[in-house]
Design an enzyme around this catalytic site. Sequence first.
Site, mmCIF file in Angstrom:
data_model
loop_
_atom_site.group_PDB
_atom_site.id
_atom_site.type_symbol
_atom_site.label_atom_id
_atom_site.label_comp_id
_atom_site.label_asym_id
_atom_site.label_seq_id
_atom_site.Cartn_x
_atom_site.Cartn_y
_atom_site.Cartn_z
ATOM 1 N N ASP A 119 62.079 30.037 38.617
ATOM 2 C CA ASP A 119 61.145 29.023 38.135
ATOM 3 C C ASP A 119 61.298 27.666 38.821
ATOM 4 O OD1 ASP A 119 63.559 28.316 37.185
ATOM 5 O OD2 ASP A 119 63.029 28.274 35.064
ATOM 6 N N HIS A 141 65.917 28.748 68.352
ATOM 7 C CA HIS A 141 65.616 28.280 66.996
ATOM 8 C C HIS A 141 66.880 28.172 66.150
ATOM 9 C CE1 HIS A 141 61.056 29.342 67.221
ATOM 10 N NE2 HIS A 141 61.409 28.329 67.962
ATOM 11 N N ASP A 180 57.169 15.775 67.307
ATOM 12 C CA ASP A 180 57.972 16.911 67.777
ATOM 13 C C ASP A 180 58.642 16.505 69.092
ATOM 14 O OD1 ASP A 180 59.074 19.340 68.343
ATOM 15 O OD2 ASP A 180 57.174 20.417 68.616
ATOM 16 N N HIS A 222 60.269 30.267 77.036
ATOM 17 C CA HIS A 222 59.133 29.829 76.214
ATOM 18 C C HIS A 222 58.071 29.126 77.051
ATOM 19 C CE1 HIS A 222 60.664 25.643 76.185
ATOM 20 N NE2 HIS A 222 61.860 26.132 75.918
ATOM 21 N N HIS A 266 52.474 23.332 73.256
ATOM 22 C CA HIS A 266 51.649 23.837 72.144
ATOM 23 C C HIS A 266 50.846 22.665 71.621
ATOM 24 C CE1 HIS A 266 54.463 22.000 69.220
ATOM 25 N NE2 HIS A 266 55.448 22.510 69.925
ATOM 26 N N HIS A 284 52.725 23.618 65.259
ATOM 27 C CA HIS A 284 52.058 24.494 66.236
ATOM 28 C C HIS A 284 50.604 24.523 65.789
ATOM 29 C CE1 HIS A 284 56.093 26.640 67.323
ATOM 30 N NE2 HIS A 284 56.067 25.382 67.658
ATOM 31 N N GLU A 299 57.425 20.436 76.906
ATOM 32 C CA GLU A 299 58.803 20.678 76.501
ATOM 33 C C GLU A 299 59.516 21.719 77.363
ATOM 34 O OE1 GLU A 299 59.192 22.873 72.704
ATOM 35 O OE2 GLU A 299 57.086 22.403 72.363
ATOM 36 N N TYR A 339 68.125 27.253 79.747
ATOM 37 C CA TYR A 339 69.127 27.772 78.814
ATOM 38 C C TYR A 339 69.976 28.776 79.603
ATOM 39 C CZ TYR A 339 65.296 25.849 76.192
ATOM 40 O OH TYR A 339 64.304 24.999 75.768
ATOM 41 N N ARG A 377 66.723 20.745 76.771
ATOM 42 C CA ARG A 377 65.260 20.673 76.618
ATOM 43 C C ARG A 377 64.895 19.195 76.474
ATOM 44 N NH1 ARG A 377 64.603 24.301 73.155
ATOM 45 N NH2 ARG A 377 64.516 23.231 71.154
ATOM 46 N N GLU A 386 61.459 17.090 75.359
ATOM 47 C CA GLU A 386 60.124 17.315 74.784
ATOM 48 C C GLU A 386 59.496 16.003 74.348
ATOM 49 O OE1 GLU A 386 60.172 19.647 71.143
ATOM 50 O OE2 GLU A 386 58.015 20.009 71.282
HETATM 51 N N1 GLY Z 1 60.595 22.767 67.352
HETATM 52 C C1 GLY Z 1 59.434 23.498 67.520
HETATM 53 C C2 GLY Z 1 58.850 23.326 68.825
HETATM 54 O O1 GLY Z 1 59.282 22.499 69.610
HETATM 55 O O2 GLY Z 1 57.906 23.972 69.143
HETATM 56 MN MN MN Z 2 60.277 20.747 69.228
HETATM 57 MN MN MN Z 3 57.394 21.705 70.285
#
Ligand code: GLY
Ligand code: MN
Ligand code: MN
Length: 441
Positions: free
Chosen positions: A39, A244, A272, A351, A355, A362, A385, A389, A407, A409
């Site tokens: 609940d 992730h 982001d 990747h 996006h 996203h 981004e 890796y 990374r 971004e």
């Molecule tokens: N952290 C999610 C992305 O960069 O797409």
């Molecule tokens: Mn991100």
């Molecule tokens: Mn992103």
Amino acid sequence: MSCVGIDVYARRRARVLEALGEDAVLILPAAPEIVAGRDLELRYRPDPDLYYLTGYREPEAVLVLAPGREEGSFILFVRPRDPEKELWTGARGGPEAAVEWFRADAAYPLDELDDRLPGLIAGARVVHFPLGTGRDDVEALVLGVVAGARQSRQRTGRGPRALVDPGAILDEMRLRKDSHELELLREAGKITVEGFRAAAAAIRPGAGEWEIEAAIEGAFRRAGAEGTGFATIVGSGANATVLHYTDNARIMQAGELVLIDAGARHRMYNGDISRTFPVSGRFTPAQRDLYDAVLAAHDRAIEAVRPGATTADIHMAATRTLVEALVAFGILEGEVDGLIERKAHRPFYPHQTSHWLGLDVHDVGDYANDGEPRPLEPGMVLTVEPGLYLPVDCDRVPPELRGTGIRIEDDVAVTDDGHEILTVELPRSADEVEAMMRGNG
Ligand code: GLY
Ligand code: MN
Ligand code: MN
């Protein structure tokens, strides 16, 4: 601080009504609340589509846009006032507020949906409704009406013949941000930058990844953001190679890098950003070389953002630069075009580079039309981004770089003649990142 007036939503609805035409109806149900355990309600995330067209945030609402109806074209079904429940979970506006504050032409309590929705659908030839969103009650009702109309149409000559995904209209609208949305995305970007400055000040050998998470999310909330758009990633050492990674449970060691990916959620819009920091405050020469390679990919990718270019062009600009670097490091061997064609970079750059970004992290919108990458247009907002890796167990990777992830971004809006980096205030070169960690920058 910008303030999206209620007129903005009315203008968006007017555009949708025009796209729908006289013969159609659009039904958008918001997700139900998620209850954890027996609940405990989790914090509710308003439905982005419904919010985009109404500004309404309460759970479970159902929006109906029905051109040419007696009761008006903008109808809301909402949770009714309920003093007992409001004591536990806060005020509800009920149908009264839906009319008075949100300017619905008509509003009804949700328990009238069963009786009223069939009548609202029956006159339309096309029903715009998203299938599979988890509102099984509304979905069953809509499908029941459409199926019933199939049986009765022979005699009545009325009733829907087509069920259409509203994304054909709404995703396309949401993909091109209006000036209010761009302002909110700038604000979300600015707060996200503040969070990263707080993170930079907290990084030191011996600190837990969770402390950095706390610093960044604390800064978001202090700046007034609703919270985060996605689970904050603080990956030190080899954790940075897990795309992730969200446990944020390790103690950072001297000499390592730490990759942070986080975004503030501010008035429903998202930032982001990713940055990668040297835990000790200084990149080693090998780390700096790798960092500079990712930064070069980031620069080339951002240079490619302009009207007419595609996300595929941006990805190719980043990928080419990264593959050239992987060859220079001796990690890949061969000719760059052939390596890209064979996707030899995939173990190190698995990747995409971009996006869409907006009400969803996203965000909605097709990246291609009929299999062809779509050209960018002013008002579209996307991330850039690139990353590298390097696995712990790959012999081709120089030993000092095994288990390293980087990374970088940023959030970028397409403008009439190029682009605007919404997160430009946050340093990104290796020297600037080191200076920021020392509190100078
Ligand atoms: N952290 C999610 C992305 O960069 O797409
Ligand atoms: Mn991100
Ligand atoms: Mn992103």
